[in-house]
Enzyme design. Structure first.
Site, mmCIF file in Angstrom:
data_model
loop_
_atom_site.group_PDB
_atom_site.id
_atom_site.type_symbol
_atom_site.label_atom_id
_atom_site.label_comp_id
_atom_site.label_asym_id
_atom_site.label_seq_id
_atom_site.Cartn_x
_atom_site.Cartn_y
_atom_site.Cartn_z
ATOM 1 N N GLU A 177 0.827 -1.221 0.000
ATOM 2 C CA GLU A 177 0.000 0.000 0.000
ATOM 3 C C GLU A 177 0.856 1.265 0.000
ATOM 4 O O GLU A 177 0.459 2.299 -0.515
ATOM 5 C CB GLU A 177 -0.996 0.014 1.172
ATOM 6 C CG GLU A 177 -0.490 -0.464 2.520
ATOM 7 C CD GLU A 177 -0.650 -1.970 2.707
ATOM 8 O OE1 GLU A 177 -0.155 -2.735 1.843
ATOM 9 O OE2 GLU A 177 -1.227 -2.381 3.732
ATOM 10 N N GLY A 227 7.039 -10.757 2.265
ATOM 11 C CA GLY A 227 6.669 -9.837 3.335
ATOM 12 C C GLY A 227 7.148 -10.373 4.669
ATOM 13 O O GLY A 227 8.100 -11.153 4.742
ATOM 14 N N GLU A 230 5.020 -12.638 10.159
ATOM 15 C CA GLU A 230 3.684 -12.594 10.761
ATOM 16 C C GLU A 230 2.598 -12.694 9.675
ATOM 17 O O GLU A 230 1.687 -13.517 9.766
ATOM 18 C CB GLU A 230 3.578 -11.259 11.499
ATOM 19 C CG GLU A 230 2.444 -11.146 12.440
ATOM 20 C CD GLU A 230 2.260 -9.686 12.874
ATOM 21 O OE1 GLU A 230 3.143 -8.847 12.583
ATOM 22 O OE2 GLU A 230 1.213 -9.417 13.462
ATOM 23 N N GLY A 232 3.074 -13.683 6.626
ATOM 24 C CA GLY A 232 3.287 -14.958 5.924
ATOM 25 C C GLY A 232 2.482 -16.086 6.564
ATOM 26 O O GLY A 232 1.899 -16.927 5.872
ATOM 27 N N CYS A 283 15.507 -7.533 3.525
ATOM 28 C CA CYS A 283 15.168 -8.786 4.206
ATOM 29 C C CYS A 283 16.428 -9.534 4.645
ATOM 30 O O CYS A 283 16.441 -10.196 5.668
ATOM 31 C CB CYS A 283 14.321 -9.657 3.297
ATOM 32 S SG CYS A 283 15.049 -9.868 1.671
ATOM 33 N N GLU A 383 13.345 -8.698 13.873
ATOM 34 C CA GLU A 383 13.703 -7.963 12.654
ATOM 35 C C GLU A 383 13.295 -6.501 12.826
ATOM 36 O O GLU A 383 12.123 -6.194 13.023
ATOM 37 C CB GLU A 383 12.978 -8.575 11.448
ATOM 38 C CG GLU A 383 13.427 -7.964 10.150
ATOM 39 C CD GLU A 383 12.680 -8.516 8.939
ATOM 40 O OE1 GLU A 383 11.453 -8.713 9.041
ATOM 41 O OE2 GLU A 383 13.335 -8.737 7.907
HETATM 42 P P1 NAD Z 1 4.110 -7.023 5.309
HETATM 43 O O1 NAD Z 1 4.120 -8.473 5.609
HETATM 44 O O2 NAD Z 1 3.491 -6.103 6.279
HETATM 45 O O3 NAD Z 1 3.359 -6.752 3.915
HETATM 46 C C1 NAD Z 1 3.760 -7.381 2.731
HETATM 47 C C2 NAD Z 1 2.614 -7.388 1.760
HETATM 48 O O4 NAD Z 1 1.570 -8.211 2.294
HETATM 49 C C3 NAD Z 1 1.971 -6.024 1.508
HETATM 50 O O5 NAD Z 1 1.629 -5.923 0.144
HETATM 51 C C4 NAD Z 1 0.727 -6.072 2.362
HETATM 52 O O6 NAD Z 1 -0.308 -5.237 1.888
HETATM 53 C C5 NAD Z 1 0.346 -7.525 2.240
HETATM 54 N N1 NAD Z 1 -0.523 -8.029 3.328
HETATM 55 C C6 NAD Z 1 -0.625 -7.585 4.602
HETATM 56 N N2 NAD Z 1 -1.551 -8.299 5.274
HETATM 57 C C7 NAD Z 1 -2.039 -9.225 4.412
HETATM 58 C C8 NAD Z 1 -2.997 -10.263 4.521
HETATM 59 N N3 NAD Z 1 -3.665 -10.503 5.658
HETATM 60 N N4 NAD Z 1 -3.241 -11.031 3.437
HETATM 61 C C9 NAD Z 1 -2.558 -10.828 2.281
HETATM 62 N N5 NAD Z 1 -1.648 -9.850 2.120
HETATM 63 C C10 NAD Z 1 -1.372 -9.066 3.172
HETATM 64 O O7 NAD Z 1 5.624 -6.645 4.996
HETATM 65 P P2 NAD Z 1 6.219 -5.212 4.659
HETATM 66 O O8 NAD Z 1 6.255 -4.433 5.926
HETATM 67 O O9 NAD Z 1 5.550 -4.640 3.463
HETATM 68 O O10 NAD Z 1 7.698 -5.623 4.196
HETATM 69 C C11 NAD Z 1 8.700 -5.908 5.092
HETATM 70 C C12 NAD Z 1 8.853 -7.401 5.283
HETATM 71 O O11 NAD Z 1 9.081 -8.046 4.035
HETATM 72 C C13 NAD Z 1 10.072 -7.717 6.123
HETATM 73 O O12 NAD Z 1 9.751 -8.714 7.066
HETATM 74 C C14 NAD Z 1 11.071 -8.240 5.105
HETATM 75 O O13 NAD Z 1 12.067 -9.062 5.655
HETATM 76 C C15 NAD Z 1 10.203 -8.937 4.135
HETATM 77 N N6 NAD Z 1 10.886 -9.100 2.833
HETATM 78 C C16 NAD Z 1 11.362 -10.342 2.476
HETATM 79 C C17 NAD Z 1 12.040 -10.526 1.281
HETATM 80 C C18 NAD Z 1 12.588 -11.878 0.867
HETATM 81 O O14 NAD Z 1 12.952 -12.034 -0.294
HETATM 82 N N7 NAD Z 1 12.660 -12.861 1.739
HETATM 83 C C19 NAD Z 1 12.237 -9.428 0.431
HETATM 84 C C20 NAD Z 1 11.759 -8.188 0.820
HETATM 85 C C21 NAD Z 1 11.076 -8.037 2.034
#
Ligand code: NAD
Length: 487
Positions: A177, A227, A230, A232, A283, A383
């Site tokens: 978002e 993402g 939590e 995930g 990440c 993290e």
């Molecule tokens: P987040 O988990 O808050 O959000 C990620 C995405 O999920 C967003 O688009 C969000 O709108 C969506 N989302 C949130 N709640 C949802 C739900 N209930 N159902 C479906 N989708 C939902 O993460 P963030 O704050 O945007 O990003 C940071 C996180 O991402 C960190 O933990 C980071 O380590 C991780 N990350 C991992 C990698 C990797 O390759 N392993 C790469 C980049 C970021």
């Protein structure tokens, strides 16, 4: 200020709801654009378009060569629009323009790589007993739902879109978002690149609404999620109702391990780069810095001295090496961890918001180094996703390994040593999906990316990335013209 639309079935269209989300420039704390806050009905429309395109559209008949050409054209479009996309990415995320330029170059490389791979996907012929032939065909899985975070908005989108297109899938992608602008900008090049309507759809909105609707949708065959751990876990639970295939790229608390025999100056630079790159919003950030005792104090002092030279500034300034954090929420989160760190360990550098003539309105924090951290501290276990380093001393190889693996994450790790035998022993025993030796962070589209333990499962990039979008169909062909002879 621009009001954006959703991108569904090859058109920019309004949402079914009148609700809008503000998109912020975090370096100025001002509104940059507004996007639709999509609701379940929008996700339904996008999934229906993707479903039609997959089941009945021309996409189903495209050859691997055609898909490869589309991806090459997308790579070309990204390169043609690189300056515009990099600036937009910087304005939306707060990351330094020099880093955004690298990201956009990597986006083009990602489309190009999967353009080349499209014609190399093939199945197997399996020798089976009897007068028969067994084939394993590889087929696109169908409609993919793709959900990405805000730290590398267009790059994370390309890691998902490119292999899906390569495999022959159709997709509905939901950007974070906070950062929907670059993928919406790129969508205006989709038709010219030859993507038929419905093959890629972009739905902006919040996770709990648009994201959850995508995960739970019965016509979506696969969810690719990047993402936090939590969210995930929520995605995994929500996908269970329709038993979708899922891949999860989640967070990390990665150890960056320095033995006393490593090249000292290179190592200090590697420690800072590992944790402060992209404001630490990475990440795989090397946020736990493990240092062998004989060099420990000298190493902390050298890190502090070098950290003082890091230019925190407006992200569009080419001298800036640490820009703004992505949002007010992220700023508050990182500030809270800076305070937790002050209670748990010793502060060597930073520790607060960054101040300066050009930094008053945005979400800037100081590069922060804590030392004498214990691996049980919260700043070593959780993290933070910001420029906060936790430096932890260790006694020997076994101790380093014990501390490094003592985490529920397992995304990445790095080892610095001039002793190749020790480095390789560490590589073998570290429980992480990516291990670097004498560097931290280089990432290549050719090589696999993904986590162990609670950092997720499934792999992106390389030939592994496309496997996530393929089903395997076994075909048995009876070569004998004899009756089966059982009854
Ligand atoms: P987040 O988990 O808050 O959000 C990620 C995405 O999920 C967003 O688009 C969000 O709108 C969506 N989302 C949130 N709640 C949802 C739900 N209930 N159902 C479906 N989708 C939902 O993460 P963030 O704050 O945007 O990003 C940071 C996180 O991402 C960190 O933990 C980071 O380590 C991780 N990350 C991992 C990698 C990797 O390759 N392993 C790469 C980049 C970021």
């Amino acid at each position: 200020m621009k009001t954006h639309s959703l991108y569904i079935d090859g058109q920019f269209v309004p949402s079914s709801s009148a609700n809008l989300l503000d998109v912020i420039d975090p370096a100025k704390a001002e509104r940059l654009a507004v996007v639709p806050d999509a609701v379940a009905a929008d996700v339904d429309r996008a999934v229906a378009a993707a479903r039609r395109a997959f089941d009945a559209g021309p996409w189903r008949e495209t050859t691997a060569q055609d898909r490869g050409r589309v991806l090459f054209k997308l790579a070309e479009a990204v390169r043609d629009r690189a300056a515009e996309l990099a600036e937009l990415e910087t304005r939306n995320t707060g990351k330094p323009i020099v880093e955004a330029e690298f990201d956009i170059a990597d986006v083009a490389t990602c489309f190009e790589y999967y353009g080349g791979l499209a014609t190399k996907i093939h199945g197997d012929v399996i020798p089976v007993p009897d007068n028969a032939m067994s084939l394993a065909l590889r087929e696109p899985i169908g409609v993919a739902g793709q959900i990405v975070p805000w730290n590398y908005p267009l790059l994370m989108a390309s890691w998902k879109l490119a292999p899906a297109i390569c495999a022959g899938c159709t997709t509905v992608l939901k950007p974070a978002e906070q950062t929907p602008l670059t993928v919406l900008a790129l969508a205006s090049s989709f038709a010219d690149a030859g993507l038929p309507p419905g093959v890629v759809n972009i739905v902006t909105g919040v996770g709990e609404t648009a994201g959850a609707a995508l995960v739970g949708h019965p016509s979506v065959d696969k969810i690719a999620f990047t993402g936090s751990v939590e969210v995930g876990k929520t995605v995994m639970r929500d996908a269970a109702a329709t038993l979708k295939k899922i891949s999860l790229e989640l967070g990390g608390k990665s150890p960056n391990i320095f033995f006393a025999d490593s090249d000292f100056d290179v190592a200090v630079e590697g420690a800072l780069f590992g944790v402060f790159f992209n404001q630490g919003e990475v990440c795989s950030a090397g946020s736990r810095i493990l240092v062998e005792r004989p060099i420990y104090r000298k190493f902390v002092d050298a890190m502090v001295e070098k950290a003082r030279t890091i230019t925190v500034g407006q992200p569009l300034d080419r001298e800036t090496r640490l820009g703004a954090l992505v949002s007010r929420d992220q700023f508050d989160r990182v500030r809270a961890y800076q305070d937790i760190g002050k209670r748990e360990a010793k502060l060597a550098a930073g520790g607060g918001a960054a101040s300066g003539p050009s930094l008053d309105r945005g979400y800037f924090v100081e590069p922060t180094i804590f030392y004498d951290v214990d691996n049980s501290h919260r700043i070593a276990r959780e993290e933070i996703f910001g420029p906060v380093a936790a430096v932890i001393p260790f006694d020997n190889e076994a101790d380093a390994l014990r501390i490094a693996n003592d985490t529920y994450y397992g995304l990445a790790a790095a080892v610095w040593s001039r002793d190749i035998f020790r480095a390789l022993r560490m590589v073998k025993n570290l429980r992480a999906g990516i291990v670097w030796v004498n560097h931290m962070q280089p990432t290549y589209v050719e090589a696999p990316w993904g986590g162990y333990k609670q950092s997720g499962f499934g792999r992106e990039l390389g030939k592994w990335g496309v496997d996530e979008y393929l089903n395997v169909k076994q075909v048995y062909i009876n070569l004998s013209e004899q009756p089966i002879g059982w009854y």
